[in-house]
Structure formats: C-alpha cells, structure tokens
Design a protein around this motif. Structure first.
Motif, PDB file in Angstrom:
ATOM      1  N   VAL A 128      40.709  33.912  50.224  1.00 43.30           N
ATOM      2  CA  VAL A 128      39.679  34.749  50.859  1.00 43.30           C
ATOM      3  C   VAL A 128      39.982  36.238  50.625  1.00 43.30           C
ATOM      4  O   VAL A 128      39.082  37.026  50.310  1.00 43.30           O
ATOM      5  CB  VAL A 128      39.605  34.441  52.376  1.00 43.30           C
ATOM      6  N   CYS A 129      41.258  36.605  50.736  1.00 38.58           N
ATOM      7  CA  CYS A 129      41.644  38.015  50.528  1.00 38.58           C
ATOM      8  C   CYS A 129      41.368  38.445  49.089  1.00 38.58           C
ATOM      9  O   CYS A 129      40.862  39.557  48.846  1.00 38.58           O
ATOM     10  CB  CYS A 129      43.120  38.211  50.866  1.00 38.58           C
ATOM     11  N   ILE A 130      41.699  37.578  48.127  1.00 40.27           N
ATOM     12  CA  ILE A 130      41.461  37.920  46.717  1.00 40.27           C
ATOM     13  C   ILE A 130      39.974  38.132  46.473  1.00 40.27           C
ATOM     14  O   ILE A 130      39.557  39.109  45.834  1.00 40.27           O
ATOM     15  CB  ILE A 130      41.992  36.802  45.796  1.00 40.27           C
ATOM     16  N   MET A 131      39.137  37.206  46.969  1.00 35.31           N
ATOM     17  CA  MET A 131      37.699  37.323  46.754  1.00 35.31           C
ATOM     18  C   MET A 131      37.152  38.590  47.403  1.00 35.31           C
ATOM     19  O   MET A 131      36.293  39.272  46.829  1.00 35.31           O
ATOM     20  CB  MET A 131      36.996  36.084  47.333  1.00 35.31           C
ATOM     21  N   THR A 132      37.676  38.929  48.601  1.00 37.49           N
ATOM     22  CA  THR A 132      37.181  40.118  49.304  1.00 37.49           C
ATOM     23  C   THR A 132      37.548  41.393  48.550  1.00 37.49           C
ATOM     24  O   THR A 132      36.708  42.264  48.320  1.00 37.49           O
ATOM     25  CB  THR A 132      37.771  40.171  50.732  1.00 37.49           C
ATOM     26  N   VAL A 133      38.829  41.487  48.160  1.00 37.19           N
ATOM     27  CA  VAL A 133      39.273  42.700  47.449  1.00 37.19           C
ATOM     28  C   VAL A 133      38.576  42.828  46.105  1.00 37.19           C
ATOM     29  O   VAL A 133      38.138  43.912  45.708  1.00 37.19           O
ATOM     30  CB  VAL A 133      40.808  42.671  47.260  1.00 37.19           C
ATOM     31  N   ASN A 134      38.430  41.699  45.392  1.00 40.53           N
ATOM     32  CA  ASN A 134      37.746  41.738  44.094  1.00 40.53           C
ATOM     33  C   ASN A 134      36.289  42.181  44.263  1.00 40.53           C
ATOM     34  O   ASN A 134      35.745  42.928  43.441  1.00 40.53           O
ATOM     35  CB  ASN A 134      37.807  40.364  43.437  1.00 40.53           C
ATOM     36  N   MET A 135      35.653  41.710  45.348  1.00 37.49           N
ATOM     37  CA  MET A 135      34.265  42.097  45.608  1.00 37.49           C
ATOM     38  C   MET A 135      34.163  43.598  45.887  1.00 37.49           C
ATOM     39  O   MET A 135      33.236  44.274  45.412  1.00 37.49           O
ATOM     40  CB  MET A 135      33.738  41.307  46.800  1.00 37.49           C
ATOM     41  N   LEU A 136      35.137  44.141  46.652  1.00 39.76           N
ATOM     42  CA  LEU A 136      35.129  45.576  46.940  1.00 39.76           C
ATOM     43  C   LEU A 136      35.341  46.391  45.668  1.00 39.76           C
ATOM     44  O   LEU A 136      34.676  47.409  45.451  1.00 39.76           O
ATOM     45  CB  LEU A 136      36.237  45.902  47.960  1.00 39.76           C
ATOM     46  N   ILE A 137      36.281  45.911  44.815  1.00 36.51           N
ATOM     47  CA  ILE A 137      36.521  46.623  43.548  1.00 36.51           C
ATOM     48  C   ILE A 137      35.266  46.588  42.684  1.00 36.51           C
ATOM     49  O   ILE A 137      34.880  47.579  42.061  1.00 36.51           O
ATOM     50  CB  ILE A 137      37.712  45.987  42.806  1.00 36.51           C
ATOM     51  N   LYS A 138      34.606  45.431  42.676  1.00 37.38           N
ATOM     52  CA  LYS A 138      33.398  45.271  41.860  1.00 37.38           C
ATOM     53  C   LYS A 138      32.293  46.210  42.320  1.00 37.38           C
ATOM     54  O   LYS A 138      31.494  46.708  41.520  1.00 37.38           O
ATOM     55  CB  LYS A 138      32.925  43.817  41.964  1.00 37.38           C
ATOM     56  N   LYS A 139      32.258  46.461  43.636  1.00 36.98           N
ATOM     57  CA  LYS A 139      31.221  47.342  44.177  1.00 36.98           C
ATOM     58  C   LYS A 139      31.415  48.776  43.707  1.00 36.98           C
ATOM     59  O   LYS A 139      30.455  49.495  43.426  1.00 36.98           O
ATOM     60  CB  LYS A 139      31.271  47.267  45.707  1.00 36.98           C
ATOM     61  N   PHE A 140      32.693  49.212  43.581  1.00 45.00           N
ATOM     62  CA  PHE A 140      32.968  50.588  43.168  1.00 45.00           C
ATOM     63  C   PHE A 140      33.029  50.739  41.643  1.00 45.00           C
ATOM     64  O   PHE A 140      32.576  51.730  41.101  1.00 45.00           O
ATOM     65  CB  PHE A 140      34.290  51.062  43.791  1.00 45.00           C
ATOM     66  N   ASP A 141      33.608  49.750  40.977  1.00 45.75           N
ATOM     67  CA  ASP A 141      33.723  49.820  39.509  1.00 45.75           C
ATOM     68  C   ASP A 141      33.789  48.385  38.969  1.00 45.75           C
ATOM     69  O   ASP A 141      34.849  47.773  38.963  1.00 45.75           O
ATOM     70  CB  ASP A 141      34.989  50.604  39.122  1.00 45.75           C
ATOM     71  N   SER A 142      32.664  47.883  38.504  1.00 44.73           N
ATOM     72  CA  SER A 142      32.579  46.473  38.088  1.00 44.73           C
ATOM     73  C   SER A 142      33.477  46.174  36.883  1.00 44.73           C
ATOM     74  O   SER A 142      33.908  45.033  36.699  1.00 44.73           O
ATOM     75  CB  SER A 142      31.132  46.102  37.761  1.00 44.73           C
ATOM     76  N   ASP A 143      33.781  47.196  36.064  1.00 41.94           N
ATOM     77  CA  ASP A 143      34.628  46.966  34.884  1.00 41.94           C
ATOM     78  C   ASP A 143      36.073  46.662  35.267  1.00 41.94           C
ATOM     79  O   ASP A 143      36.820  46.059  34.495  1.00 41.94           O
ATOM     80  CB  ASP A 143      34.610  48.189  33.958  1.00 41.94           C
ATOM     81  N   LYS A 144      36.506  47.120  36.468  1.00 45.47           N
ATOM     82  CA  LYS A 144      37.893  46.928  36.874  1.00 45.47           C
ATOM     83  C   LYS A 144      38.105  45.594  37.602  1.00 45.47           C
ATOM     84  O   LYS A 144      39.244  45.166  37.787  1.00 45.47           O
ATOM     85  CB  LYS A 144      38.323  48.081  37.805  1.00 45.47           C
ATOM     86  N   ALA A 145      37.019  44.947  38.033  1.00 46.13           N
ATOM     87  CA  ALA A 145      37.154  43.665  38.730  1.00 46.13           C
ATOM     88  C   ALA A 145      37.603  42.581  37.755  1.00 46.13           C
ATOM     89  O   ALA A 145      37.278  42.622  36.564  1.00 46.13           O
ATOM     90  CB  ALA A 145      35.830  43.275  39.369  1.00 46.13           C
ATOM     91  N   ILE A 146      38.359  41.601  38.269  1.00 46.59           N
ATOM     92  CA  ILE A 146      38.869  40.542  37.392  1.00 46.59           C
ATOM     93  C   ILE A 146      37.783  39.523  37.093  1.00 46.59           C
ATOM     94  O   ILE A 146      37.683  39.014  35.985  1.00 46.59           O
ATOM     95  CB  ILE A 146      40.085  39.854  38.060  1.00 46.59           C
ATOM     96  N   PHE A 147      36.950  39.188  38.095  1.00 45.93           N
ATOM     97  CA  PHE A 147      35.879  38.202  37.857  1.00 45.93           C
ATOM     98  C   PHE A 147      34.649  38.583  38.665  1.00 45.93           C
ATOM     99  O   PHE A 147      34.712  39.444  39.518  1.00 45.93           O
ATOM    100  CB  PHE A 147      36.354  36.787  38.219  1.00 45.93           C
TER     101      PHE A 147
END
Length: 320
Positions: free
Chosen positions: A301-320
């Motif tokens: 759950v933590c990974i999905m949440t952090v990845n979603m936040l990263i994707k919101k600010f910079d989608s290129d930096k998100a892992i998936f």
C-alpha cells in the motif's frame, strides 16, 4: 480482426527480440528462477495466517488441512497487543529516518568521492565505507559492546573516566539508543548505497559538465544543477524500495545490538523482534504468519501511494 493482426505482428517481434538479446535473457534466467522459487512459490503459505496451526504429524500439508480456520483472529492478537502502538511507531519512525537521512548521506558521499581525482584514495575510501556492510550484525554488535560496555567499555574507561565524568549504563538508558541505532544503520549501509549513486554519477554525460564549465559555472553550481537533478531518478527508486519495506526491520540491528536488554525494549522493539519473541514464547506460527502478511500488505500500500504521488508531480520519475 485487428487483434489477430496485432498478435501475428507482435509474436515475430518478440522472438526477434529474444534472439537478438539471447545473451542478456540467459543472464536473467538464474535470477528469475531464484525469484520465482523464493518469492512466488511460498506464496500459498500466507494462508497459514488464517489458520490455528496445530502439529498432528511431521507432514506439513496434513497439519495445514487438519488445523481449523480462524480467519482474522491471528491479526486481532497482533493488533490488540498492548505493545502494538510502540512497535509500529518504532518500526515506521526508524525506517523513515533510515530512508531519508540514509539516502542523503549516500548521495553526499558519492558526490564527494566523485570529486576526488586520485583513484588510490577513491578505492581506499570505497573499501573503508563498504567494510561495515560485509560484517555481520553479530560482529558489529560485539564491536559496539567493546565501546559501550558499562565496566570495560572504551567510552566509559578511556573517555568519560579521564574527564571526571560518571560512567553511563549504555544498555539501560533508552535516551541514547535512537541515535546509536541510526548511527549503526548509517555506518553499515551508507557504503553500499554510495556505490549505487557513484555508478549513477559515472553514467552522467561529461559534456554537460564541460558545457557548464565553459559557461562559467562553479563546481557547486555544476553539482546542484547537473549532478543532483540527474540523480533524482535513482533516488526515487531507492526511496520506493525503502518504502516497500517500511513495516519491516533489520532484525540483526534491533535484536542483536541491544543485547536483549529488556529496559531498552521501549525504543528497540519493532514488529520483527516482537514477532520473533512471541513466536519463541508461544510457538504460534499462525500469528507470525499474520504479522508477516500485515507487513507485506502495508508495504505494498505504501509503495502504491508513494508511486502515485510521484506520478502526480512528475510521471516520468514514477516506476509504474
């Protein structure tokens, strides 16, 4: 019809890719096999978390099928424990400090090593940083004991006594241990993480620095405007890997280094050590499986949440 056409087009492309990079695929095979063997094959074992496991025979499957289902009772035992708040607080706060400050130290050391021009000194510092990583926690715990032993420790005997200061009962006073544990964790893992960041720095195109130098950029400006931004991708990957294990702990660090001192449990007890002590005391495998499943689900759950936040600010930096 279009799906059939796409399928016929993609299959030859896949086999061409396989044939073109067969050496790379062969190199991946052992790791993939171990990953399947150690990570996916044991997954049915999570069902033990919902069973009141009893041992009727030496056959694990017989024990599993004859044990009754208790569903979420094992989770209730863990969550309703009076120590649940303390061990969850310790686990999360220690991991947050390890992830944030650990990566900051590793990036700083990597940049400092990259600026050293002498290969001899770079190799020397790399080896010195990496040495604690290859030592086990048992060895490190006894090295620490040699420093902090109340009677014969280096700190009490050689530093505090000559200064006329009273000896400190290091293994009884809780106020020092958050700093000691953080220092030990940083000492052990900074060298390993530094090598990862150093490799990422080596992959940065030198032409960026040459162009910046021609424009009059100072060394600090080159680091802040080129090196640090170029490292952001690998920093995010390292943070996501750390966040995925934020409900897990380094068992050796929290179990071995405090020397099982009961007076330190308030600041050294984490989920893993609590489960181990409970399992050693009660032999309840179902409860330990429930705690392991709880850690994995919360980590996911933590990974999905952090990845979603990263994707919101910079989608290129998100892992998936």
């Amino acid at each position: 019809m279009s799906k059939i056409v796409n399928r016929t087009k993609s299959s030859p492309s896949f086999f061409r890719e396989l044939n073109r990079n067969k050496a790379l695929f062969l190199m991946v095979l052992p790791g993939a096999f171990l990953f399947l063997l150690l990570s996916y094959l044991p997954m049915p074992g999570v069902l033990i978390a919902f069973k009141d496991m009893k041992f009727f025979s030496s056959n694990l499957f017989t024990n599993f099928f004859q044990s009754k289902w208790v569903f979420f009772d094992n989770f209730k035992f863990f969550i309703s424990s009076p120590d649940a708040y303390i061990i969850t607080r310790n686990t999360i706060l220690y991991n947050i400090s390890f992830i944030v400050l650990g990566n900051v130290f590793a990036v700083v050391f990597a940049i400092m090593l990259d600026e050293i021009k002498s290969k001899y000194f770079v190799k020397t510092y790399q080896s010195a940083f990496l040495l604690p990583y290859i030592l086990s926690w048992i060895i490190l715990s006894y090295i620490l004991y040699a420093f902090l032993s109340p009677d014969l420790g280096f700190v009490n005997r050689s530093i505090l006594e000559p200064m006329g200061l009273p000896s400190v009962m290091w293994y009884s006073e809780t106020k020092y241990w958050p700093f000691i544990l953080f220092l030990l964790n940083t000492l052990k893992y900074t060298g390993y993480n530094t090598i990862i960041y150093l490799a990422a720095i080596a992959a940065i195109d030198e032409s960026y620095y040459e162009a910046a130098a021609m424009d009059g950029a100072s060394k600090m400006q080159q680091i802040s405007k080129i090196t640090v931004p170029m490292l952001s991708g690998i920093v995010i990957v390292m943070i996501l890997l750390g966040v995925g294990r934020i409900f897990n702990s380094d068992f050796g660090l929290f179990f071995l280094t405090p020397m099982e001192s009961g007076s330190l449990f308030n600041v050294t007890n984490v989920i893993d050590t609590y489960v181990f002590r409970a399992l050693r005391g009660t032999g309840d495998i179902g409860m330990s499986a429930a705690a392991g499943l709880y850690q994995s689900v919360m980590g996911f759950v933590c990974i999905m949440t952090v990845n979603m936040l990263i994707k919101k600010f910079d989608s290129d930096k998100a892992i998936f």
